[in-house]
Design an enzyme around this catalytic site. Structure first.
Site, PDB file in Angstrom:
ATOM      1  N   TYR A   1      17.397  33.597  43.657  1.00 25.31           N
ATOM      2  CA  TYR A   1      16.789  34.650  44.466  1.00 25.31           C
ATOM      3  C   TYR A   1      15.480  35.157  43.873  1.00 25.31           C
ATOM      4  O   TYR A   1      14.654  35.727  44.584  1.00 25.31           O
ATOM      5  CB  TYR A   1      17.733  35.843  44.577  1.00 25.31           C
ATOM      6  CG  TYR A   1      18.848  35.680  45.570  1.00 25.31           C
ATOM      7  CD1 TYR A   1      19.856  34.748  45.370  1.00 25.31           C
ATOM      8  CD2 TYR A   1      18.899  36.478  46.702  1.00 25.31           C
ATOM      9  CE1 TYR A   1      20.890  34.616  46.273  1.00 25.31           C
ATOM     10  CE2 TYR A   1      19.932  36.359  47.606  1.00 25.31           C
ATOM     11  CZ  TYR A   1      20.933  35.428  47.391  1.00 25.31           C
ATOM     12  OH  TYR A   1      21.950  35.310  48.295  1.00 25.31           O
TER      13      TYR A   1
ATOM     14  N   ASP B   1      32.522  24.176  43.820  1.00 28.45           N
ATOM     15  CA  ASP B   1      33.083  23.518  45.017  1.00 28.45           C
ATOM     16  C   ASP B   1      34.609  23.645  45.027  1.00 28.45           C
ATOM     17  O   ASP B   1      35.223  23.973  46.048  1.00 28.45           O
ATOM     18  CB  ASP B   1      32.616  22.054  45.137  1.00 28.45           C
ATOM     19  CG  ASP B   1      32.644  21.284  43.827  1.00 28.45           C
ATOM     20  OD1 ASP B   1      32.994  21.871  42.773  1.00 28.45           O
ATOM     21  OD2 ASP B   1      32.324  20.085  43.832  1.00 28.45           O
TER      22      ASP B   1
ATOM     23  N   ASP C   1      31.488  36.070  51.119  1.00 33.94           N
ATOM     24  CA  ASP C   1      31.718  36.002  52.572  1.00 33.94           C
ATOM     25  C   ASP C   1      32.974  35.183  52.862  1.00 33.94           C
ATOM     26  O   ASP C   1      33.771  35.526  53.734  1.00 33.94           O
ATOM     27  CB  ASP C   1      30.522  35.375  53.309  1.00 33.94           C
ATOM     28  CG  ASP C   1      29.485  36.402  53.740  1.00 33.94           C
ATOM     29  OD1 ASP C   1      29.269  37.388  52.990  1.00 33.94           O
ATOM     30  OD2 ASP C   1      28.873  36.229  54.815  1.00 33.94           O
TER      31      ASP C   1
ATOM     32  N   LYS D   1      28.537  25.351  38.104  1.00 30.98           N
ATOM     33  CA  LYS D   1      28.384  23.944  38.494  1.00 30.98           C
ATOM     34  C   LYS D   1      27.893  23.209  37.241  1.00 30.98           C
ATOM     35  O   LYS D   1      26.831  22.574  37.220  1.00 30.98           O
ATOM     36  CB  LYS D   1      27.394  23.842  39.670  1.00 30.98           C
ATOM     37  CG  LYS D   1      27.290  22.474  40.310  1.00 30.98           C
ATOM     38  CD  LYS D   1      28.474  22.087  41.173  1.00 30.98           C
ATOM     39  CE  LYS D   1      28.341  20.647  41.652  1.00 30.98           C
ATOM     40  NZ  LYS D   1      29.531  20.166  42.391  1.00 30.98           N
TER      41      LYS D   1
ATOM     42  N   ASP E   1      27.233  35.171  46.412  1.00 31.02           N
ATOM     43  CA  ASP E   1      26.923  35.544  47.791  1.00 31.02           C
ATOM     44  C   ASP E   1      27.800  34.749  48.750  1.00 31.02           C
ATOM     45  O   ASP E   1      28.459  35.304  49.636  1.00 31.02           O
ATOM     46  CB  ASP E   1      25.432  35.281  48.070  1.00 31.02           C
ATOM     47  CG  ASP E   1      25.060  35.612  49.506  1.00 31.02           C
ATOM     48  OD1 ASP E   1      25.498  36.669  50.003  1.00 31.02           O
ATOM     49  OD2 ASP E   1      24.345  34.808  50.140  1.00 31.02           O
TER      50      ASP E   1
END
Ligand code: NAD
Ligand code: IPM
Ligand code: MN
Length: 364
Positions: free
Chosen positions: A141, A219, A247, A187, A243
């Site tokens: 970001y 993942d 959700d 990751k 983020d």
């Protein structure tokens, strides 16, 4: 206690849900004899419209002078064509960065009344109670360069040891007060930044021998959030992974409208906002679920003001309101006592249910 709360309603459903949370805070302020004052500021698309910028100087200055910040949401289709630096989302990112709110806590709790509201089987979401600790001021970001070069575009994923250490430490601190487990999501099989992340996590973990640590690749974590969500306690991860996973996790609770958040730094100032966005599809229709914002107000009382009793009045009232069958249209609640209501009526019910937990006259 005299406290100033900056209120930044923002765009879309932002004003509807923040006004509900302010009514809840005003009720508590009155009943407990606190002296909360609310100062409004513009942010996002409404900041751009009123003052020419998604994070006007005046707003930043109000926030810096306040004890806590309550924010609705920013963004909307009419702002999608603005140049990148004027987009509503830039205002939100800028306030997080300017105020160094590096630790974003997103608690994910499955309420009994909503166990059948999730698309997952009831037995899978039973006992879900974890918290996502999302790094909020670094990573993709904010990394430089972030630009278009003709037919190529670049974003940069960068983290320093110090940025990783402070968020990971926060996660371990939290785990100590909960179920003593940290799941670090990265990751590390591909990304350099994740390899460093994992190294620092291992180092910080040594200070907390009582806390169990596991590393899960992002993942696989996305899969496990659905297959064994009750196995998590504290999940700590970098900005963008957090983020996306939050959700996804909101689905366990029945709706994105159920996920509150607290963005914290080293001192007591914090910014509290629902994890959801401005929901342009339902804005202005009295349909939005106000509970994520109301529960964010509870996090505000707990984290910035140390008002634990008042925070739990809100949390108990939310539980009772849901147990009584009240719900907004985003929640699929059936059964004989199910009562579908609008945003304002939902706020009325929470305030009504708060009454039995509050002193009847001013006590402080
Ligand atoms: P969104 O979170 O606004 O909406 C996703 C879906 O969830 C929509 O169907 C919406 O109606 C529903 N929803 C969200 N909150 C709800 C609530 N409280 N009650 C009932 N239903 C609710 O995400 P989006 O549609 O991808 O984004 C819309 C805009 O919001 C974009 O401009 C985006 O950038 C912005 N956004 C802002 C924030 C923030 O301010 N923190 C967060 C996410 C998205
Ligand atoms: C959130 C939002 C923001 C983010 C956007 C609007 C910048 O999705 O708060 O989760 O990605 O952090
Ligand atoms: Mn998001």
């Amino acid at each position: 206690m005299g406290k100033t709360i900056a209120v930044l309603p923002g765009d879309g459903i932002g004003p509807e849900v923040t006004s509900g949370a302010v009514r809840v805070l005003e009720t508590l302020s009155q009943k407990y004899g606190h002296n909360f004052s609310f100062v409004k500021g513009n942010i996002g698309g409404s900041g751009y419209e009123a003052e020419g910028h998604p994070l006007p100087e005046s707003t930043l200055s109000i926030c810096k002078k306040s004890d806590a910040i309550l924010l609705g949401a920013v963004g909307g289709p009419k702002y999608d064509t603005l140049p990148a630096h004027l987009r509503p989302e830039k205002g939100l990112l800028a306030i997080r960065k300017e105020l160094e709110l590096f630790a974003n806590l997103r608690p994910v709790t499955a309420f009994d009344a909503l166990l059948d509201a999730s698309p997952l089987k009831r037995e899978r979401v039973t006992d879900v109670d974890f918290i996502i600790v999302r790094e909020l001021t670094g990573g993709l970001y904010f990394g430089e360069p972030s630009e278009r070069r003709g037919d190529v575009a670049v974003d940069t994923l960068v983290y320093s040891e110090q940025e990783i250490e402070r968020i990971v430490d926060k996660a371990f601190q939290l785990a100590k007060t909960r179920k003593q487990k940290v799941t670090s999501v990265d990751k590390a099989n591909v990304l350099e930044s994740s390899k460093l992340w994992r190294e620092i996590v291992e180092k910080v973990a040594q200070k907390y021998p009582e806390v169990t640590l596991e590393h899960v690749l992002v993942d696989a974590a996305a899969m496990k959030l659905i297959t064994e969500p009750a196995s998590f306690d504290v999940i700590v991860t970098e900005n963008m992974f957090g983020d996306i996973l939050s959700d996804e996790a909101s689905v366990l609770t029945g709706s994105l409208g159920m996920l509150p958040s607290a963005s914290l730094r080293e001192d007591k100032l914090g910014l509290y906002e629902p994890a959801h966005g401005s929901a342009p599809d339902i804005a202005g229709q009295n349909k939005a679920n106000p509970l994520a914002t109301i529960m964010s107000a509870a996090l505000l009382l707990r984290n910035s003001f140390d008002l634990h009793e008042e925070a739990s009045v809100i949390e108990r009232a939310v539980t009772d309101t849901l147990n009584s069958g009240y719900h907004t249209a985003d929640l699929s609640v059936n059964g004989s006592n199910a009562k579908r209501v609008g945003t304002q009526e939902m706020v009325d019910q929470v305030i009504k249910h708060m009454a039995k937990y509050m002193p009847s006259s001013i006590s402080k």
